[in-house]
Design a protein around this motif. Structure first.
Motif, PDB file in Angstrom:
ATOM      1  N   SER A   1       0.855  -1.184   0.000  1.00 17.93           N
ATOM      2  CA  SER A   1       0.000   0.000   0.000  1.00 17.93           C
ATOM      3  C   SER A   1       0.891   1.234   0.000  1.00 17.93           C
ATOM      4  CB  SER A   1      -0.913  -0.009   1.228  1.00 17.93           C
ATOM      5  OG  SER A   1      -0.608   1.047   2.098  1.00 17.93           O
ATOM      6  N   VAL A   2       0.322   2.373  -0.370  1.00 21.24           N
ATOM      7  CA  VAL A   2       1.148   3.579  -0.454  1.00 21.24           C
ATOM      8  C   VAL A   2       1.604   4.051   0.929  1.00 21.24           C
ATOM      9  CG1 VAL A   2       0.230   4.446  -2.616  1.00 21.24           C
ATOM     10  CG2 VAL A   2      -0.871   5.083  -0.465  1.00 21.24           C
ATOM     11  N   PHE A   3       1.007   3.474   1.985  1.00 17.00           N
ATOM     12  CA  PHE A   3       1.415   3.906   3.317  1.00 17.00           C
ATOM     13  C   PHE A   3       2.475   2.972   3.909  1.00 17.00           C
ATOM     14  CE2 PHE A   3      -2.950   5.430   2.751  1.00 17.00           C
ATOM     15  CZ  PHE A   3      -2.689   6.791   2.786  1.00 17.00           C
ATOM     16  N   ASP A   4       2.810   1.908   3.161  1.00 11.96           N
ATOM     17  CA  ASP A   4       3.804   0.966   3.669  1.00 11.96           C
ATOM     18  C   ASP A   4       5.202   1.577   3.667  1.00 11.96           C
ATOM     19  OD1 ASP A   4       1.990  -0.913   4.122  1.00 11.96           O
ATOM     20  OD2 ASP A   4       2.627  -2.325   2.561  1.00 11.96           O
ATOM     21  N   SER A   5       5.938   1.140   4.660  1.00  8.91           N
ATOM     22  CA  SER A   5       7.340   1.505   4.700  1.00  8.91           C
ATOM     23  C   SER A   5       8.097   0.602   3.735  1.00  8.91           C
ATOM     24  CB  SER A   5       7.851   1.331   6.120  1.00  8.91           C
ATOM     25  OG  SER A   5       9.247   1.383   6.113  1.00  8.91           O
ATOM     26  N   PHE A   6       9.238   1.072   3.259  1.00  6.97           N
ATOM     27  CA  PHE A   6      10.061   0.244   2.365  1.00  6.97           C
ATOM     28  C   PHE A   6      11.514   0.672   2.544  1.00  6.97           C
ATOM     29  CE2 PHE A   6      11.483   3.067  -1.039  1.00  6.97           C
ATOM     30  CZ  PHE A   6      10.793   4.207  -0.688  1.00  6.97           C
ATOM     31  N   ARG A   7      12.360   0.043   1.765  1.00 10.89           N
ATOM     32  CA  ARG A   7      13.756   0.421   1.836  1.00 10.89           C
ATOM     33  C   ARG A   7      14.333   0.510   0.429  1.00 10.89           C
ATOM     34  NH1 ARG A   7      18.799  -2.466   4.781  1.00 10.89           N
ATOM     35  NH2 ARG A   7      17.877  -2.028   6.783  1.00 10.89           N
ATOM     36  N   ALA A   8      15.088   1.565   0.155  1.00 12.89           N
ATOM     37  CA  ALA A   8      15.656   1.745  -1.179  1.00 12.89           C
ATOM     38  C   ALA A   8      17.057   1.145  -1.243  1.00 12.89           C
ATOM     39  CB  ALA A   8      15.706   3.228  -1.537  1.00 12.89           C
ATOM     40  N   LEU A   9      17.481   0.793  -2.459  1.00 10.44           N
ATOM     41  CA  LEU A   9      18.839   0.262  -2.675  1.00 10.44           C
ATOM     42  C   LEU A   9      19.889   1.243  -2.186  1.00 10.44           C
ATOM     43  CD1 LEU A   9      18.220  -0.982  -6.303  1.00 10.44           C
ATOM     44  CD2 LEU A   9      18.831  -2.466  -4.396  1.00 10.44           C
ATOM     45  N   THR A  10      19.705   2.489  -2.598  1.00 15.29           N
ATOM     46  CA  THR A  10      20.680   3.516  -2.229  1.00 15.29           C
ATOM     47  C   THR A  10      20.744   3.684  -0.717  1.00 15.29           C
ATOM     48  OG1 THR A  10      18.894   5.105  -2.537  1.00 15.29           O
ATOM     49  CG2 THR A  10      20.461   4.868  -4.346  1.00 15.29           C
ATOM     50  N   ALA A  11      19.559   3.705  -0.102  1.00 12.31           N
ATOM     51  CA  ALA A  11      19.498   3.954   1.335  1.00 12.31           C
ATOM     52  C   ALA A  11      20.175   2.834   2.116  1.00 12.31           C
ATOM     53  CB  ALA A  11      18.047   4.112   1.778  1.00 12.31           C
ATOM     54  N   THR A  12      20.066   1.598   1.586  1.00 13.82           N
ATOM     55  CA  THR A  12      20.721   0.481   2.250  1.00 13.82           C
ATOM     56  C   THR A  12      22.230   0.704   2.330  1.00 13.82           C
ATOM     57  OG1 THR A  12      19.025  -0.984   1.400  1.00 13.82           O
ATOM     58  CG2 THR A  12      21.048  -2.017   2.184  1.00 13.82           C
ATOM     59  N   ILE A  13      22.786   1.120   1.219  1.00 13.76           N
ATOM     60  CA  ILE A  13      24.231   1.394   1.212  1.00 13.76           C
ATOM     61  C   ILE A  13      24.540   2.495   2.218  1.00 13.76           C
ATOM     62  CG2 ILE A  13      26.211   2.065  -0.182  1.00 13.76           C
ATOM     63  CD1 ILE A  13      24.685   1.144  -2.657  1.00 13.76           C
ATOM     64  N   ALA A  14      23.772   3.568   2.158  1.00 10.36           N
ATOM     65  CA  ALA A  14      24.048   4.709   3.030  1.00 10.36           C
ATOM     66  C   ALA A  14      23.930   4.331   4.498  1.00 10.36           C
ATOM     67  CB  ALA A  14      23.089   5.855   2.703  1.00 10.36           C
ATOM     68  N   ALA A  15      22.962   3.476   4.816  1.00  8.25           N
ATOM     69  CA  ALA A  15      22.737   3.152   6.224  1.00  8.25           C
ATOM     70  C   ALA A  15      23.732   2.118   6.748  1.00  8.25           C
ATOM     71  CB  ALA A  15      21.306   2.644   6.401  1.00  8.25           C
ATOM     72  N   GLU A  16      24.203   1.229   5.875  1.00 10.10           N
ATOM     73  CA  GLU A  16      24.973   0.091   6.374  1.00 10.10           C
ATOM     74  C   GLU A  16      26.474   0.187   6.156  1.00 10.10           C
ATOM     75  OE1 GLU A  16      23.181  -3.476   4.848  1.00 10.10           O
ATOM     76  OE2 GLU A  16      21.250  -3.034   5.798  1.00 10.10           O
ATOM     77  N   LEU A  17      26.882   0.988   5.191  1.00  9.23           N
ATOM     78  CA  LEU A  17      28.312   0.998   4.854  1.00  9.23           C
ATOM     79  C   LEU A  17      29.174   1.390   6.053  1.00  9.23           C
ATOM     80  CD1 LEU A  17      30.280   0.520   2.492  1.00  9.23           C
ATOM     81  CD2 LEU A  17      30.240   2.976   2.084  1.00  9.23           C
ATOM     82  N   GLY A  18      28.669   2.323   6.859  1.00  6.94           N
ATOM     83  CA  GLY A  18      29.433   2.788   8.002  1.00  6.94           C
ATOM     84  C   GLY A  18      29.659   1.726   9.065  1.00  6.94           C
ATOM     85  N   GLU A  19      28.805   0.684   9.055  1.00 12.75           N
ATOM     86  CA  GLU A  19      28.887  -0.322  10.112  1.00 12.75           C
ATOM     87  C   GLU A  19      29.640  -1.567   9.688  1.00 12.75           C
ATOM     88  OE1 GLU A  19      24.789  -0.990  10.686  1.00 12.75           O
ATOM     89  OE2 GLU A  19      24.417   1.086  11.292  1.00 12.75           O
TER      90      GLU A  19
END
Lengths: 289, 300, 256
Positions: free
Chosen positions: B243-261
């Motif tokens: 649904s349009v209210f569902d949360s999701f995760r983008a490819l780019t965002a995954t890199i941005a969020a995880e690369l530092g860890e």
């Protein structure tokens, strides 16, 4: 006769209606800009003060100022300009003044378009792989600025190329005919007359580089640093990353703080844009030929 | 004869030097594009050789790179989320941008036109992270109260933000496409008694079709590549949105969020670079296609 | 054989193409030292292309192809190692005036400065004044030397272009329909200057005014549709004894 005017009148009305429809569509795009600006000012101005701009962050970044972030952004932007402006202007000079119409030139144009289209996070990956790991700059201003520089390079190339192309070819011909070399022609006649346009492009690029977050977050920008950078091999805080950090990573931040940071960032960016626009208009008002 | 009159002098050598220098700088764009590919590929190579299961990578919605027992690397959910947001964003952005472009190119004149273009430029100038912050602090509560949903971060929020971010570039390319239509077309149509709208509808829009298509494609490219704003607006949970209210995760965002860890060289670190290669190819393809379409127009 | 020492420019089998379009074909001619060599002919007969080929401007134009040879002082221009030095010997004035967006002074001082022959400030001042006087422009701009040359009137810019061509101290001066943008009185003044200049330089005068060629040129060539129809002493050509009837028709004003 009467018939015709009535049709015309009808057509005028139809036309007006379409004009209004498209105008409204445009306004819907513009309203957010205005709304965002007003919200940022309304909610961010509480945070605004001299200490906010010139002090260090305190209490786990929930209070105090943002000076290290502003200072760091200036560092990053200046170093990236030092790399991208000479390179980008030179590339534009090659494309505008030297490049023959061949496969290589076509490839350069394709590469420029692609470089502009590469996602910022992929630029970040490149920065990590190339500058941080391979060239062993570590996470540093140098690595971050070079990543930024490559990311903004296509903008410099395209805007400089446009400025160079706006100088009439007749000026070049006149110079060549008097025995000037290609380089003399570029240096004495073409570049001085393309300068304002190139400058406009550079200022717009400053505004873009100042707002980028992804390319610097793994290459040289730190969430929090208790000291200011001394050299290009140090890490630094940066305004754009600081906004991300106080908006998402730090608990119990007073609401006005991230709005204040956003206001400063947007203020800097829009100021740069306004300066660029002013220069462009000023240029148009002053005819040189 | 001391010096022949055709002897190469200082200026000649300076000219040759700068010609070579400009050439080297001129090909830098090629060097960097190839360099980006090579370096991202180099860092991701270990993953591709050792850990990559192609079927899992593209068809599993499970992204669990840190699982101790059985790490899985599936990007399906992220691709689906990114695609859904991009499509929705374009559906919102294209009509408004093209409408705005029509207004600027065909109706507005003089000062009005200048001011409108400046405002559109301002829209383009707002940094990605600020858009993300707006999604988080303004749009999120707005969506929660308007639609009475528990969370305002997700597909709708991201799509609205992305639509606004892509609008200036789509508008300006569309405007260029309209301007590229020769005035003689318009004059011919108007000489036949067509109204301005008829002219636009029957003559200008068809003639600008390819330009508009490539504007849309570049908007899509922007959608796939956008990082910070989507990271902050998406809710960042791995999930194929329904649904349009569902949360999701983008490819780019995954890199941005995880690369530092991640540790440099670890499979997780390398898998993020593999996503980078995927993104690089997707955007490469989109940009090439857009460029090809535009150039097709210019030749024809 | 006439001794080549008297010849400044020797052109043999010169052909010029722009892509598939032929602008000039198989032209052979010689221009003698210190003469005014007139070239007449209607538009698109290859006159301007001829000048561009002498100046080796084909180098700067990817689609301009030149075959045949042009010798200046006996050296083939294609074999010149430093084409810029070649162009410095040749001053060019084109029909559309181009005042560079520099000051009037700098427009004239540019060529010597770039060539590194500018000398002292006083020398340069003197050179600038001399060139502007010769181009019949000095009196009009002597109080405006710091104004932009590109903002002068069309006629003034044309004379500025002439002054600039003279500032190179050229051995050859090529003028291409210079009087298009200049009023008749000024044209006459410049024509007088050209007659004086003949003592120092070799002049190629491309003109659309046949009477201008008659007044100035020692010898005249008639170009038509990319072909050199006839070359002869101006007097012979204009006395009605041209060999080719087309030349007589053109000079007689039957077409053009």
């Amino acid at each position: 006769m009467f018939e015709a005017t009535s049709i015309n009148h009808h057509n005028d009305q139809v036309q007006l209606r379409y004009k209004i429809v498209f105008g409204v569509m445009l306004v819907i795009l513009i309203i957010p800009v205005v709304a965002i600006l007003f919200t940022l000012i309304a909610k961010g101005s509480h945070a605004m003060s001299w200490p906010f701009l010139f002090d260090d962050p305190k209490d786990g970044m929930t209070a105090g100022g943002i000076f290290p972030a502003i200072f760091g952004t200036i560092w990053l932007v200046v170093v990236s300009l030092l790399a991208s402006v000479p390179l980008g202007v030179a590339a534009a000079i090659y494309l505008s003044e030297y490049a023959p119409d061949n496969l290589l030139t076509r490839l350069i144009n394709l590469a420029t378009i692609n470089l502009a289209g590469v996602p910022s996070i992929v630029h970040a990956l490149f920065g990590v792989g190339a500058f941080v790991v391979f060239f062993k700059f570590g996470t540093s201003i140098l690595a971050a600025s070079l990543t930024l520089a490559i990311m903004t390079l296509p903008v410099v190339i395209v805007s400089s190329w446009e400025s160079l192309q706006s100088v009439p070819r007749a000026f070049r011909e006149a110079c060549w005919n008097m025995g000037a070399t290609r380089w003399q022609t570029i240096w004495h006649v073409v570049l001085p007359n393309a300068f304002t346009g190139i400058l406009t492009g550079v200022i717009l690029q400053v505004s873009r580089a100042a707002g980028e977050t992804a390319p610097i977050m793994f290459t040289g920008a730190a969430m929090f640093l208790p000291f200011l950078p001394n050299s290009v091999f140090d890490q630094t805080m940066a305004l754009a990353l600081h906004l991300f950090v106080v908006a998402t990573q730090v608990p119990d931040v007073p609401e006005s703080l991230p709005f204040g940071v956003a206001l400063v960032l947007v203020g800097i960016v829009l100021l740069m844009n306004t300066v660029a626009i002013w220069i462009r208009m000023h240029l148009r008002g002053k005819k040189k030929w | 004869m001391a010096t022949a009159s055709d002897a190469r002098d200082k200026n000649w050598f300076i000219d040759k030097f700068f010609q070579s220098l400009m050439f080297v700088c001129g090909i830098s764009a090629i060097v960097f594009v190839v360099g980006i590919f090579l370096f991202v590929f180099k860092e991701g190579l270990g993953f591709i050789v050792n850990d990559l299961n192609v079927a899992e990578f593209f068809f599993s919605p499970k992204w669990r790179p840190t699982s101790l027992h059985q790490p899985t690397y599936g990007i399906l959910a992220m691709v689906a989320g990114t695609a859904a947001v991009t499509v929705l964003a374009m559906a919102i952005c294209l009509p408004f941008s093209i409408g705005a472009a029509i207004f600027i190119a065909e109706f507005a004149t003089g000062k009005t036109r200048e001011i409108l273009k400046i405002l559109i430029e301002f829209l383009a100038a707002i940094p990605s992270v600020v858009w993300g912050f707006i999604a988080l602090s303004i749009m999120n509560p707005l969506i929660i109260t308007t639609f009475e949903v528990p969370m305002g971060l997700g597909v709708l929020n991201s799509a609205l933000i992305l639509a606004l971010m892509a609008a200036p570039i789509v508008t300006s390319i569309a405007e260029d496409a309209f301007k590229a239509v020769p005035d003689t077309y318009r004059e011919a149509a108007e000489a036949l008694g067509a109204t301005r709208w008829q002219t636009i509808h029957k003559v200008v829009l068809p003639a600008a079709k390819n330009g508009l298509l490539s504007a849309g494609l570049l908007g899509v490219g922007r959608g796939f590549g956008e990082t910070m704003a989507i990271l902050m607006a998406s809710g960042h949970s791995i999930n194929i949105p329904t649904s349009v209210f569902d949360s999701f995760r983008a490819l780019t965002a995954t890199i941005a969020a995880e690369l530092g860890e991640t540790a440099v060289g670890s499979p997780h670190y390398q898998s993020l670079f593999a996503i980078g290669i995927f993104l690089f190819f997707i955007t490469f393809l989109i940009n090439m296609t857009a460029d090809f379409i535009v150039r097709g127009v210019k030749k024809g | 054989m006439v001794s080549t020492a008297h010849n400044k420019i020797e052109v043999q089998d010169l052909s010029i193409h722009y892509g598939a379009h032929k602008a000039l074909g198989n032209v052979s001619l010689t221009v003698r030292k210190n003469e005014i060599f007139g070239i007449i002919g209607p538009a698109n007969s290859g006159k301007t292309s001829f000048l561009n080929a002498v100046n080796r401007m084909d180098m700067m134009r990817p689609n301009m192809n030149v075959s045949g040879t042009v010798r200046i002082d006996g050296i083939e221009t294609r074999s010149w190692r430093n084409v810029y030095a070649l162009r410095r010997k040749i001053g060019v004035v084109f029909p559309l005036p181009v005042g560079l967006p520099l000051t009037v002074y700098d427009n004239v001082a540019l060529a010597p400065r770039l060539a590194g022959t500018a000398g002292s400030r006083a020398d340069l001042n003197e050179l600038v004044e001399r060139c502007l006087r010769r181009a019949a422009l000095w009196d009009e701009v002597k109080d405006r030397l710091t104004h932009l040359g590109s903002l002068l009137s069309g006629g003034q810019q044309q004379r500025l272009t002439i002054a600039r061509a003279l500032s190179q101290s050229p051995e050859i001066l090529m003028l291409d329909e210079f009087s298009i943008a200049v009023d008749p009185v000024t044209t006459m003044r410049i024509e007088d200057v050209l007659k004086e200049l003949k003592e120092e330089v070799t002049i190629i005068l491309v003109t659309n005014l046949v009477q201008q060629a008659n007044r100035l040129a020692d010898r005249t060539a008639f170009f038509l549709n990319g072909e050199c129809v006839e070359i002869d002493d101006t007097e012979t050509l204009f006395s009605g004894s041209a060999k080719d009837p087309r030349t007589n028709d053109y000079i007689g004003g039957k077409f053009g």
